[in-house]
Design a protein around this motif. Structure first.
Motif, mmCIF file in Angstrom:
data_model
loop_
_atom_site.group_PDB
_atom_site.id
_atom_site.type_symbol
_atom_site.label_atom_id
_atom_site.label_comp_id
_atom_site.label_asym_id
_atom_site.label_seq_id
_atom_site.Cartn_x
_atom_site.Cartn_y
_atom_site.Cartn_z
ATOM 1 N N UNK A 74 52.880 27.789 46.617
ATOM 2 C CA UNK A 74 51.730 27.633 45.731
ATOM 3 C C UNK A 74 50.450 28.111 46.417
ATOM 4 N N UNK A 75 50.368 27.883 47.711
ATOM 5 C CA UNK A 75 49.181 28.245 48.474
ATOM 6 C C UNK A 75 48.978 29.737 48.662
ATOM 7 N N UNK A 76 49.969 30.525 48.248
ATOM 8 C CA UNK A 76 49.813 31.988 48.325
ATOM 9 C C UNK A 76 49.029 32.522 47.135
ATOM 10 N N UNK A 77 48.721 31.661 46.175
ATOM 11 C CA UNK A 77 47.904 32.073 45.031
ATOM 12 C C UNK A 77 46.531 32.496 45.543
ATOM 13 N N UNK A 78 46.150 33.727 45.246
ATOM 14 C CA UNK A 78 44.913 34.265 45.813
ATOM 15 C C UNK A 78 44.654 35.646 45.237
ATOM 16 N N UNK A 79 43.496 36.178 45.588
ATOM 17 C CA UNK A 79 43.167 37.578 45.322
ATOM 18 C C UNK A 79 43.534 38.360 46.581
ATOM 19 N N UNK A 126 41.836 47.515 51.647
ATOM 20 C CA UNK A 126 40.688 48.323 52.043
ATOM 21 C C UNK A 126 41.182 49.543 52.801
ATOM 22 N N UNK A 127 40.482 50.654 52.624
ATOM 23 C CA UNK A 127 40.839 51.836 53.398
ATOM 24 C C UNK A 127 39.634 52.296 54.208
ATOM 25 N N UNK A 128 39.935 53.030 55.262
ATOM 26 C CA UNK A 128 38.873 53.539 56.119
ATOM 27 C C UNK A 128 39.382 54.743 56.877
ATOM 28 N N UNK A 129 38.427 55.484 57.436
ATOM 29 C CA UNK A 129 38.774 56.600 58.326
ATOM 30 C C UNK A 129 38.407 56.143 59.720
ATOM 31 N N UNK A 130 39.398 55.801 60.548
ATOM 32 C CA UNK A 130 39.087 55.218 61.851
ATOM 33 C C UNK A 130 38.146 56.082 62.669
ATOM 34 N N UNK A 131 37.232 55.432 63.314
ATOM 35 C CA UNK A 131 36.269 56.139 64.127
ATOM 36 C C UNK A 131 35.207 55.184 64.588
ATOM 37 N N UNK A 132 34.165 55.746 65.159
ATOM 38 C CA UNK A 132 33.104 54.898 65.671
ATOM 39 C C UNK A 132 32.382 54.134 64.573
ATOM 40 N N UNK A 133 32.212 54.745 63.444
ATOM 41 C CA UNK A 133 31.539 54.063 62.331
ATOM 42 C C UNK A 133 32.560 53.828 61.236
ATOM 43 N N UNK A 134 33.430 52.856 61.486
ATOM 44 C CA UNK A 134 34.543 52.631 60.572
ATOM 45 C C UNK A 134 34.103 51.714 59.447
ATOM 46 N N UNK A 135 33.831 52.292 58.300
ATOM 47 C CA UNK A 135 33.397 51.541 57.131
ATOM 48 C C UNK A 135 34.595 51.290 56.236
ATOM 49 N N UNK A 136 34.785 50.021 55.861
ATOM 50 C CA UNK A 136 35.887 49.637 54.989
ATOM 51 C C UNK A 136 35.453 49.729 53.530
ATOM 52 N N UNK A 137 36.318 50.304 52.708
ATOM 53 C CA UNK A 137 36.078 50.390 51.270
ATOM 54 C C UNK A 137 37.211 49.642 50.570
ATOM 55 N N UNK A 138 36.825 48.724 49.694
ATOM 56 C CA UNK A 138 37.793 47.826 49.084
ATOM 57 C C UNK A 138 38.212 48.248 47.685
ATOM 58 N N UNK A 139 39.472 47.957 47.369
ATOM 59 C CA UNK A 139 39.974 48.124 46.026
ATOM 60 C C UNK A 139 39.632 46.920 45.168
ATOM 61 N N UNK A 140 40.023 46.951 43.889
ATOM 62 C CA UNK A 140 39.678 45.868 42.960
ATOM 63 C C UNK A 140 40.497 44.605 43.149
ATOM 64 N N UNK A 141 41.585 44.697 43.914
ATOM 65 C CA UNK A 141 42.381 43.511 44.195
ATOM 66 C C UNK A 141 43.504 43.266 43.209
ATOM 67 N N UNK A 142 44.472 42.460 43.661
ATOM 68 C CA UNK A 142 45.549 41.955 42.811
ATOM 69 C C UNK A 142 45.452 40.436 42.812
ATOM 70 N N UNK A 143 45.363 39.868 41.615
ATOM 71 C CA UNK A 143 45.309 38.404 41.496
ATOM 72 C C UNK A 143 46.727 37.878 41.342
ATOM 73 N N UNK A 144 47.154 37.091 42.318
ATOM 74 C CA UNK A 144 48.496 36.517 42.311
ATOM 75 C C UNK A 144 48.403 35.031 42.028
ATOM 76 N N UNK A 145 49.171 34.597 41.051
ATOM 77 C CA UNK A 145 49.261 33.178 40.733
ATOM 78 C C UNK A 145 50.710 32.752 40.951
ATOM 79 N N UNK A 146 50.895 31.743 41.771
ATOM 80 C CA UNK A 146 52.231 31.213 42.040
ATOM 81 C C UNK A 146 52.341 29.846 41.379
ATOM 82 N N UNK A 147 53.325 29.725 40.494
ATOM 83 C CA UNK A 147 53.503 28.462 39.757
ATOM 84 C C UNK A 147 54.682 27.659 40.294
#
Lengths: 113, 110
Positions: A83-88, A92-113
């Protein structure tokens, strides 16, 4: 350019089941990271993959696993759902390097019943 | 590992007001990002700011790495600024493994 995409957007599972979440990074990005965000908290780091190799793992049980494919897309698998795995679940993706900026996707909402 | 504290936890503003959000971190960092999470859960990049000051429209951010804090300024707030603001330095100064604080939940009233 397309951003980070994730599928599915929503998912309902029952305890004990297994789930696979998918992520496609921004074109040209070679690193994918996964995060779990439970309601009311900040995201927590689960995994990072770069060039199909695991670069880091957060404090999550072995029920959580991931992999990265040659096209840099990634899957997150969670076995024996609780049940505790219920979450968003955020990717995130990035191009590794000195200025590694993460860009996030919209997410998957998981509900465990 | 690095600890991140954000303040205030909640903030309610009237449209047009200004605000300052603070992020304290326990260790030196070589990287820090600010994000806005909208009501649909999307994390939107605001700034990559390991040090110094950057501005983008009504928003600006300052990081003083030597004193281990970062500030996010929002001027002339709008209802669309509502949501949760997170700062996130990387774990062990390794990119790709961000450590998030609890966030500041901002509500802008018309």
């Amino acid at each position: 350019d397309a951003g980070v995409t994730q599928s599915p957007t929503h998912l309902i599972k029952t305890r004990g089941q297994q789930v696979t979440l998918r992520c496609s990074p921004i074109s040209g990005h070679k690193s994918v990271s996964w995060y779990q965000q439970v309601l009311g908290q900040g995201p927590q780091f689960i995994f990072q993959y770069y060039e199909k190799e695991e670069r880091g793992r957060g404090n999550f049980p072995d029920r959580f696993s991931a992999r990265q494919f040659p096209n840099y897309s990634s899957e997150l698998n969670v076995n024996a759902l609780l049940l505790g795995d219920s979450a968003l679940y955020l990717c995130a993706s990035s191009f590794p390097g000195q200025q590694e900026t993460q860009y996030f996707g919209p997410g998957t909402r998981l509900l465990v019943l | 590992g690095i600890q991140v504290e954000q303040s205030p936890p909640d903030l309610i503003l009237q449209e047009g007001a200004n605000s300052t959000l603070r992020c304290n971190f326990s260790d030196s960092v070589n990287n820090l990002q600010w994000f806005h999470q909208n009501p649909w859960g999307q994390l939107i990049n605001l700034f990559y700011i390991p040090s110094g000051t950057k501005q983008n429209g009504r928003l600006s951010a300052t990081t003083v790495a030597t004193e281990r804090y970062s500030l996010l300024y929002i001027s002339s707030s709008q209802t669309t600024d509502s949501g949760v603001y997170f700062c996130a330095p990387p774990k062990d100064n390794q990119g790709g493994k961000l450590i998030f604080g609890q966030g500041t939940e901002l509500s802008v009233k018309p």
